[in-house]
Design a protein around this motif. Structure first.
Motif, PDB file in Angstrom:
ATOM      1  N   LEU A 189      -1.443  67.980  55.827  1.00 37.51           N
ATOM      2  CA  LEU A 189      -0.031  68.362  55.796  1.00 37.51           C
ATOM      3  C   LEU A 189       0.525  68.550  57.200  1.00 37.51           C
ATOM      4  O   LEU A 189       1.700  68.264  57.457  1.00 37.51           O
ATOM      5  CB  LEU A 189       0.156  69.643  54.975  1.00 37.51           C
ATOM      6  N   ASP A 190      -0.322  69.013  58.119  1.00 38.07           N
ATOM      7  CA  ASP A 190       0.120  69.201  59.506  1.00 38.07           C
ATOM      8  C   ASP A 190       0.513  67.888  60.174  1.00 38.07           C
ATOM      9  O   ASP A 190       1.246  67.893  61.167  1.00 38.07           O
ATOM     10  CB  ASP A 190      -0.968  69.893  60.320  1.00 38.07           C
ATOM     11  N   THR A 191       0.045  66.781  59.635  1.00 37.75           N
ATOM     12  CA  THR A 191       0.395  65.482  60.214  1.00 37.75           C
ATOM     13  C   THR A 191       1.703  64.941  59.647  1.00 37.75           C
ATOM     14  O   THR A 191       2.215  63.935  60.144  1.00 37.75           O
ATOM     15  CB  THR A 191      -0.724  64.450  59.957  1.00 37.75           C
ATOM     16  N   CYS A 192       2.217  65.571  58.605  1.00 40.94           N
ATOM     17  CA  CYS A 192       3.449  65.092  57.968  1.00 40.94           C
ATOM     18  C   CYS A 192       4.671  65.520  58.779  1.00 40.94           C
ATOM     19  O   CYS A 192       4.679  66.585  59.411  1.00 40.94           O
ATOM     20  CB  CYS A 192       3.556  65.636  56.550  1.00 40.94           C
ATOM     21  N   ASP A 193       5.715  64.722  58.719  1.00 42.06           N
ATOM     22  CA  ASP A 193       6.936  65.032  59.460  1.00 42.06           C
ATOM     23  C   ASP A 193       7.739  66.143  58.798  1.00 42.06           C
ATOM     24  O   ASP A 193       8.448  66.888  59.482  1.00 42.06           O
ATOM     25  CB  ASP A 193       7.798  63.770  59.572  1.00 42.06           C
ATOM     26  N   ILE A 194       7.624  66.246  57.486  1.00 39.24           N
ATOM     27  CA  ILE A 194       8.325  67.291  56.743  1.00 39.24           C
ATOM     28  C   ILE A 194       7.483  67.619  55.517  1.00 39.24           C
ATOM     29  O   ILE A 194       6.867  66.724  54.927  1.00 39.24           O
ATOM     30  CB  ILE A 194       9.752  66.845  56.352  1.00 39.24           C
ATOM     31  N   VAL A 195       7.421  68.911  55.152  1.00 38.66           N
ATOM     32  CA  VAL A 195       6.574  69.364  54.050  1.00 38.66           C
ATOM     33  C   VAL A 195       7.407  70.238  53.120  1.00 38.66           C
ATOM     34  O   VAL A 195       8.126  71.135  53.581  1.00 38.66           O
ATOM     35  CB  VAL A 195       5.349  70.147  54.561  1.00 38.66           C
ATOM     36  N   VAL A 196       7.268  69.978  51.792  1.00 34.35           N
ATOM     37  CA  VAL A 196       8.028  70.749  50.814  1.00 34.35           C
ATOM     38  C   VAL A 196       7.096  71.316  49.747  1.00 34.35           C
ATOM     39  O   VAL A 196       6.147  70.667  49.316  1.00 34.35           O
ATOM     40  CB  VAL A 196       9.129  69.898  50.146  1.00 34.35           C
ATOM     41  N   ASP A 197       7.356  72.574  49.362  1.00 35.44           N
ATOM     42  CA  ASP A 197       6.709  73.224  48.212  1.00 35.44           C
ATOM     43  C   ASP A 197       5.227  73.514  48.403  1.00 35.44           C
ATOM     44  O   ASP A 197       4.514  73.756  47.428  1.00 35.44           O
ATOM     45  CB  ASP A 197       6.913  72.387  46.940  1.00 35.44           C
ATOM     46  N   VAL A 198       4.755  73.531  49.606  1.00 38.00           N
ATOM     47  CA  VAL A 198       3.353  73.824  49.877  1.00 38.00           C
ATOM     48  C   VAL A 198       3.235  74.239  51.341  1.00 38.00           C
ATOM     49  O   VAL A 198       4.091  73.892  52.162  1.00 38.00           O
ATOM     50  CB  VAL A 198       2.459  72.592  49.579  1.00 38.00           C
ATOM     51  N   GLY A 199       2.208  75.011  51.664  1.00 44.42           N
ATOM     52  CA  GLY A 199       1.966  75.392  53.059  1.00 44.42           C
ATOM     53  C   GLY A 199       2.306  76.815  53.406  1.00 44.42           C
ATOM     54  O   GLY A 199       1.963  77.293  54.489  1.00 44.42           O
ATOM     55  N   ALA A 200       3.012  77.530  52.517  1.00 45.38           N
ATOM     56  CA  ALA A 200       3.330  78.952  52.712  1.00 45.38           C
ATOM     57  C   ALA A 200       4.144  79.212  53.970  1.00 45.38           C
ATOM     58  O   ALA A 200       4.021  80.264  54.603  1.00 45.38           O
ATOM     59  CB  ALA A 200       2.053  79.792  52.727  1.00 45.38           C
ATOM     60  N   VAL A 201       5.007  78.264  54.336  1.00 49.39           N
ATOM     61  CA  VAL A 201       5.859  78.428  55.524  1.00 49.39           C
ATOM     62  C   VAL A 201       7.258  77.918  55.204  1.00 49.39           C
ATOM     63  O   VAL A 201       7.418  76.831  54.631  1.00 49.39           O
ATOM     64  CB  VAL A 201       5.309  77.642  56.733  1.00 49.39           C
ATOM     65  N   ASP A 223      10.305  77.201  57.643  1.00 50.11           N
ATOM     66  CA  ASP A 223      10.771  77.126  59.024  1.00 50.11           C
ATOM     67  C   ASP A 223      11.525  75.806  59.164  1.00 50.11           C
ATOM     68  O   ASP A 223      10.916  74.740  59.300  1.00 50.11           O
ATOM     69  CB  ASP A 223       9.602  77.182  59.996  1.00 50.11           C
ATOM     70  N   ALA A 224      12.851  75.886  59.114  1.00 48.61           N
ATOM     71  CA  ALA A 224      13.651  74.665  59.116  1.00 48.61           C
ATOM     72  C   ALA A 224      13.462  73.851  60.388  1.00 48.61           C
ATOM     73  O   ALA A 224      13.458  72.613  60.341  1.00 48.61           O
ATOM     74  CB  ALA A 224      15.125  75.020  58.925  1.00 48.61           C
ATOM     75  N   GLU A 225      13.295  74.522  61.531  1.00 48.46           N
ATOM     76  CA  GLU A 225      13.123  73.794  62.779  1.00 48.46           C
ATOM     77  C   GLU A 225      11.827  72.998  62.793  1.00 48.46           C
ATOM     78  O   GLU A 225      11.762  71.908  63.371  1.00 48.46           O
ATOM     79  CB  GLU A 225      13.162  74.761  63.963  1.00 48.46           C
ATOM     80  N   ARG A 226      10.802  73.531  62.151  1.00 47.16           N
ATOM     81  CA  ARG A 226       9.512  72.833  62.076  1.00 47.16           C
ATOM     82  C   ARG A 226       9.436  71.911  60.863  1.00 47.16           C
ATOM     83  O   ARG A 226       8.428  71.259  60.644  1.00 47.16           O
ATOM     84  CB  ARG A 226       8.371  73.851  62.021  1.00 47.16           C
ATOM     85  N   ARG A 227      10.501  71.856  60.074  1.00 52.35           N
ATOM     86  CA  ARG A 227      10.565  71.008  58.885  1.00 52.35           C
ATOM     87  C   ARG A 227       9.494  71.401  57.857  1.00 52.35           C
ATOM     88  O   ARG A 227       8.814  70.569  57.283  1.00 52.35           O
ATOM     89  CB  ARG A 227      10.439  69.528  59.261  1.00 52.35           C
ATOM     90  N   ARG A 228       9.388  72.708  57.629  1.00 52.22           N
ATOM     91  CA  ARG A 228       8.462  73.230  56.630  1.00 52.22           C
ATOM     92  C   ARG A 228       9.265  74.031  55.616  1.00 52.22           C
ATOM     93  O   ARG A 228       9.961  74.984  55.979  1.00 52.22           O
ATOM     94  CB  ARG A 228       7.371  74.103  57.276  1.00 52.22           C
ATOM     95  N   PHE A 229       9.165  73.628  54.328  1.00 48.66           N
ATOM     96  CA  PHE A 229      10.059  74.176  53.300  1.00 48.66           C
ATOM     97  C   PHE A 229       9.281  74.601  52.059  1.00 48.66           C
ATOM     98  O   PHE A 229       9.369  73.977  51.002  1.00 48.66           O
ATOM     99  CB  PHE A 229      11.125  73.137  52.936  1.00 48.66           C
ATOM    100  N   ASP A 230       8.528  75.694  52.186  1.00 50.42           N
ATOM    101  CA  ASP A 230       7.849  76.268  51.027  1.00 50.42           C
ATOM    102  C   ASP A 230       8.543  77.569  50.644  1.00 50.42           C
ATOM    103  O   ASP A 230       9.216  78.208  51.466  1.00 50.42           O
ATOM    104  CB  ASP A 230       6.375  76.522  51.335  1.00 50.42           C
ATOM    105  N   HIS A 231       8.353  77.981  49.398  1.00 49.71           N
ATOM    106  CA  HIS A 231       9.006  79.202  48.899  1.00 49.71           C
ATOM    107  C   HIS A 231       8.012  80.129  48.200  1.00 49.71           C
ATOM    108  O   HIS A 231       8.431  81.127  47.615  1.00 49.71           O
ATOM    109  CB  HIS A 231      10.142  78.834  47.938  1.00 49.71           C
ATOM    110  N   HIS A 232       6.727  79.827  48.260  1.00 49.70           N
ATOM    111  CA  HIS A 232       5.731  80.603  47.510  1.00 49.70           C
ATOM    112  C   HIS A 232       5.169  81.786  48.291  1.00 49.70           C
ATOM    113  O   HIS A 232       4.492  82.639  47.715  1.00 49.70           O
ATOM    114  CB  HIS A 232       4.561  79.691  47.099  1.00 49.70           C
ATOM    115  N   GLN A 233       5.404  81.852  49.572  1.00 49.96           N
ATOM    116  CA  GLN A 233       4.783  82.870  50.413  1.00 49.96           C
ATOM    117  C   GLN A 233       5.361  84.263  50.159  1.00 49.96           C
ATOM    118  O   GLN A 233       6.518  84.420  49.785  1.00 49.96           O
ATOM    119  CB  GLN A 233       4.933  82.499  51.897  1.00 49.96           C
ATOM    120  N   ARG A 234       4.539  85.249  50.381  1.00 51.31           N
ATOM    121  CA  ARG A 234       4.939  86.646  50.219  1.00 51.31           C
ATOM    122  C   ARG A 234       6.116  86.959  51.149  1.00 51.31           C
ATOM    123  O   ARG A 234       6.131  86.590  52.322  1.00 51.31           O
ATOM    124  CB  ARG A 234       3.755  87.556  50.554  1.00 51.31           C
ATOM    125  N   GLY A 235       7.094  87.635  50.605  1.00 47.61           N
ATOM    126  CA  GLY A 235       8.248  88.040  51.402  1.00 47.61           C
ATOM    127  C   GLY A 235       9.392  87.037  51.412  1.00 47.61           C
ATOM    128  O   GLY A 235      10.465  87.341  51.947  1.00 47.61           O
TER     129      GLY A 235
END
Length: 324
Positions: free
Chosen positions: A41-53, A55-67
Motif C-alpha cells: 500500500l505504501d507504493t500506491c499513489d492513493i489509498v482508500v478504506d485501509v491503512g488506518a490513516v 491524511d489528504a496531503e499524503r493521499r491516504r483516506f481511511d476512516h476505521h482508525q480510532r479517533g
C-alpha cells in the motif's frame, strides 16, 4: 498511478470511492491494487478504506482508525466513510469533468452539496453503522434493496469459495454498479433538478412584478418548485413577513391553470395562507359567482389548491386571496 484499497470482502463505500477516483483527471488511467499489505500500500499513489490513516496531503483516506470523526460539513454531521472522504476531496473534480464545466462554476458547488445529501451521505451512514432512527425503535420492515445492500450481494457466498482474482473481478463489477448509479443521479440533478431550480429562482426574483405584494409567484410552465422554493428563500434570507403565499402555474396536461398555496414546510399539509374558506369545496360557475372571477374550475376543500381556465383568471383569483 495506482489506487490502493483492501482485499477480501468489499463494501459500497470503497467500491464507489475507487470509481470516483477513476473519474478524475488525476486518476482516470490508474490501476487498482487490492491488498492489506502495508508495504505494498505504501507504493500506491492513493489509498482508500485501509491503512488506518486519514491524511489528504499524503493521499491516504481511511476512516476505521480510532479517533476518526471527520464529517462533510455544511450542516452534515454523519461520519464519513471512504466514499464520503473521496467525495469531499475529489467530488467537485468528478462533477466538473463529467459535465464539462469549469470547477469554479457556482453550479458545481450546488450539485456537490446536493449529491452528498441525496446519495453519498446514506452510504457513509450505513458503512459506519449509523441508524436513521433511534435504536430503541424496531423497523416495521427490512430494506435490502438500497445500493449498499446490492453491492454487498455481489460478494462471494460463504459456501462458494473464490480466489483473489475472482473477488477482484466482482469488486470491479460492484464499483461499476455504484459508480453508474452515481453518474445517473448526477445527470438527473444537472439536467432536470438544476434547471428547475433556475426557473424557481427567477420566479422568486420576479414576484413583485406579478403583484406588488410579492406574495404571488408565476410560472409560465409546470415546474417541480417546492423543494427549490424553500431552499432559495433560506439562501436569500427572505423575511418571514415577505414570503410568497401562492404559486400559479399551468396544469401539466389539461391546459388549465393552478393556484397552489405554499405550505409552511416542504412536506407539510398546512399552508402559509390557504385559499379563502368561503371558496373551499366550490366548483365551476358557483365558485365564479362567489369570488367574482370568470372561468373558475375548483378550490379544494382544504384550500391548498384551486384552478381556473386561464392565466388571467388564476391571477385574479390569487390577487383576491392575497387581499382577503
Amino acid at each position: 498511478q495506482t489506487i490502493g484499497t483492501h482485499n477480501g470482502t468489499f463494501h459500497c463505500d470503497e467500491a464507489l470511492a475507487v470509481f470516483l477516483l477513476r473519474h478524475t483527471p488525476a486518476y482516470r488511467e490508474a490501476s487498482l491494487r487490492r491488498t492489506r499489505d502495508l508495504a505494498i500500500l505504501d507504493t500506491c499513489d492513493i489509498v482508500v478504506d485501509v491503512g488506518a490513516v486519514y491524511d489528504a496531503e499524503r493521499r491516504r483516506f481511511d476512516h476505521h482508525q480510532r479517533g476518526f470523526q471527520e464529517v462533510f460539513g455544511y450542516g452534515f454531521g454523519t461520519k464519513l466513510s471512504s466514499a464520503g472522504l473521496i467525495y469531499k476531496h475529489f467530488g467537485k473534480d468528478v462533477i466538473a469533468s463529467e459535465l464539462e464545466l469549469d470547477i469554479e462554476d457556482p453550479n458545481i458547488t450546488v450539485l456537490w452539496l446536493k449529491l452528498y445529501k441525496e446519495f453519498i451521505e446514506a452510504i457513509d451512514g450505513i458503512d459506519n453503522g449509523i441508524s436513521q432512527y433511534p435504536s430503541d425503535q424496531r423497523p416495521k420492515y427490512r430494506n435490502r434493496t438500497d445500493l449498499s445492500s446490492r453491492v454487498s450481494w455481489l460478494n462471494p457466498s460463504w459456501n462458494c469459495p473464490a480466489d483473489a482474482e475472482t473477488v477482484d473481478s466482482l469488486f470491479s463489477k460492484a464499483s461499476q454498479l455504484a459508480g453508474e448509479e452515481f453518474l445517473d443521479r448526477l445527470r438527473y440533478y444537472a439536467n432536470v433538478w438544476l434547471p428547475a431550480r433556475g426557473f424557481v429562482g427567477a420566479g422568486l426574483t420576479a414576484r413583485h412584478g406579478v403583484d406588488p405584494s410579492g406574495r404571488i409567484i408565476l410560472f409560465e410552465q409546470f415546474i417541480p418548485w417546492k423543494e427549490h422554493l424553500f431552499e432559495l428563500e433560506e439562501e436569500e434570507n427572505i423575511a418571514s413577513d415577505a414570503l410568497p403565499f401562492y404559486v400559479i402555474y399551468p396544469d401539466e396536461f389539461g391546459g388549465n391553470w393552478r393556484v397552489q398555496a405554499v405550505p409552511i414546510a416542504s412536506e407539510s399539509f398546512e399552508s402559509r395562507k390557504a385559499l379563502p374558506e368561503k371558496w373551499r369545496g366550490l366548483r365551476d360557475d358557483q365558485l365564479s359567482r362567489v369570488c367574482g372571477v370568470e372561468g373558475c374550475i375548483f378550490v379544494h376543500a382544504s384550500g391548498f389548491i384551486g384552478g381556473n381556465k386561464t392565466k388571467e383568471g388564476a391571477l385574479g383569483l390569487t390577487r383576491l386571496a392575497v387581499a382577503m
